[in-house]
Design a protein around this motif. Structure first.
Motif, short mmCIF file in Angstrom:
data_model
loop_
_atom_site.label_atom_id
_atom_site.label_comp_id
_atom_site.label_asym_id
_atom_site.label_seq_id
_atom_site.Cartn_x
_atom_site.Cartn_y
_atom_site.Cartn_z
N ARG A 262 -21.93 31.90 -32.43
CA ARG A 262 -23.38 31.75 -32.66
C ARG A 262 -23.74 32.13 -34.09
O ARG A 262 -24.58 31.50 -34.72
CB ARG A 262 -24.18 32.62 -31.69
CG ARG A 262 -23.94 32.35 -30.21
CD ARG A 262 -24.41 30.96 -29.76
NE ARG A 262 -24.08 30.75 -28.37
CZ ARG A 262 -22.97 30.14 -27.94
NH1 ARG A 262 -22.10 29.67 -28.80
NH2 ARG A 262 -22.74 29.98 -26.66
N HIS B 93 -26.28 25.36 -32.00
CA HIS B 93 -26.57 26.55 -31.20
C HIS B 93 -26.12 26.36 -29.75
O HIS B 93 -26.43 25.35 -29.12
CB HIS B 93 -28.07 26.84 -31.24
CG HIS B 93 -28.46 28.08 -30.50
ND1 HIS B 93 -27.92 29.31 -30.77
CD2 HIS B 93 -29.33 28.28 -29.48
CE1 HIS B 93 -28.43 30.21 -29.96
NE2 HIS B 93 -29.30 29.61 -29.17
N LYS C 208 -25.41 29.44 -36.62
CA LYS C 208 -26.73 29.68 -37.20
C LYS C 208 -26.69 29.70 -38.72
O LYS C 208 -27.55 29.12 -39.40
CB LYS C 208 -27.29 31.00 -36.67
CG LYS C 208 -28.69 31.32 -37.17
CD LYS C 208 -29.20 32.62 -36.57
CE LYS C 208 -30.62 32.94 -37.07
NZ LYS C 208 -31.13 34.21 -36.49
N SER D 2 -28.89 22.06 -35.12
CA SER D 2 -28.09 23.27 -35.02
C SER D 2 -27.08 23.10 -33.90
O SER D 2 -27.36 22.46 -32.89
CB SER D 2 -28.98 24.48 -34.72
OG SER D 2 -28.21 25.61 -34.41
#
Length: 243
Positions: A223, A210, A227, A208
């Motif tokens: 974000r 992230h 995601k 990810s």
């Protein structure tokens, strides 16, 4: 294909990634966004592109500078993106309009570095479809046709796909306030280019993005895009031959 062995150690050479495509690739300098996302996550990447607006695979196959770029270094990954409607056609059309020219490009890649992983950049349908063709006149029908075309080519050449179009569709189904489309309803907005870059990061590195580089976006929005793309990619690795 498994990419989990790729290291982010500072002593390791960077992962070289070449994007071959058109304006869907070069809009907002998407490869640079991808590279900055990787760097912010501690992964050394050198991302370059050979992208020309409105180019089909046939047009790319006539560009000597493309082949100069292919042989210029050891590419770990090369991404291939067709014209927006090129693979929204029936297999019989693709067999004559795209396949012979894809073969030329793939032969060159394999000749200069047989270990290069080639990935297909599965694109998206226009926001309101392509009105000039009834069978492509909605976003869903056009997106489905594009997916079928990429799946056909993937099977023909045994290539993995990065399902950017399906990522877009999945995201837009529940996030209507963030528009991935530019005002022409076809090209990517900055949001669109960002989620595309995140999709490539997740597909290649199985990670990810992230808390990664957010570019011109507010971190909260970034974000959400990070995601969403990661969740779709990792849930569909086998489907798109990314496992």
């Amino acid at each position: 294909c498994s990419f989990n062995s790729i290291s982010s150690d500072k002593d390791e050479p960077p992962v070289n990634v070449l994007f071959i495509g058109n304006s869907y690739t070069h809009m907002n300098n998407m490869p640079a966004i991808f590279e900055k996302i990787a760097h912010s996550e501690g992964v050394r990447v050198n991302a370059e592109m050979s992208a020309k607006s409105s180019h089909t695979f046939k047009m790319h196959s006539k560009r000597e500078e493309l082949f100069e770029t292919i042989r210029s270094k050891k590419w770990d990954f090369i991404i291939l993106q067709g014209f927006s409607r090129e693979l929204a056609e029936c297999p019989e059309y693709i067999d004559t309009a795209s396949v012979p020219y894809l073969e030329v490009i793939l032969d060159s890649i394999n000749y200069y570095n047989a270990s290069t992983e080639v990935l297909l950049f599965m694109t998206w349908g226009y926001k309101n479809g392509f009105a000039e063709r009834e069978e492509l006149s909605t976003n869903k029908s056009m997106s489905d046709s594009i997916r079928s075309g990429y799946e056909y080519v993937s099977k023909l050449f045994d290539l993995s796909m990065v399902p950017v179009g399906p990522v877009w569709s999945d995201f837009q189904s529940s996030n209507t306030k963030i528009d991935l489309y530019y005002k022409d309803l076809a090209h990517p907005s900055y949001y669109g280019s960002y989620i595309t870059a995140c999709s490539f990061y997740s597909a290649i590195f199985k990670k990810s993005a992230h808390k990664a580089y957010s570019g011109r976006l507010r971190k909260r929005i970034a974000r959400i895009l990070q995601k969403s793309s990661y969740n779709y990619i990792v849930s569909n690795l086998e489907t798109f031959k990314l496992d």
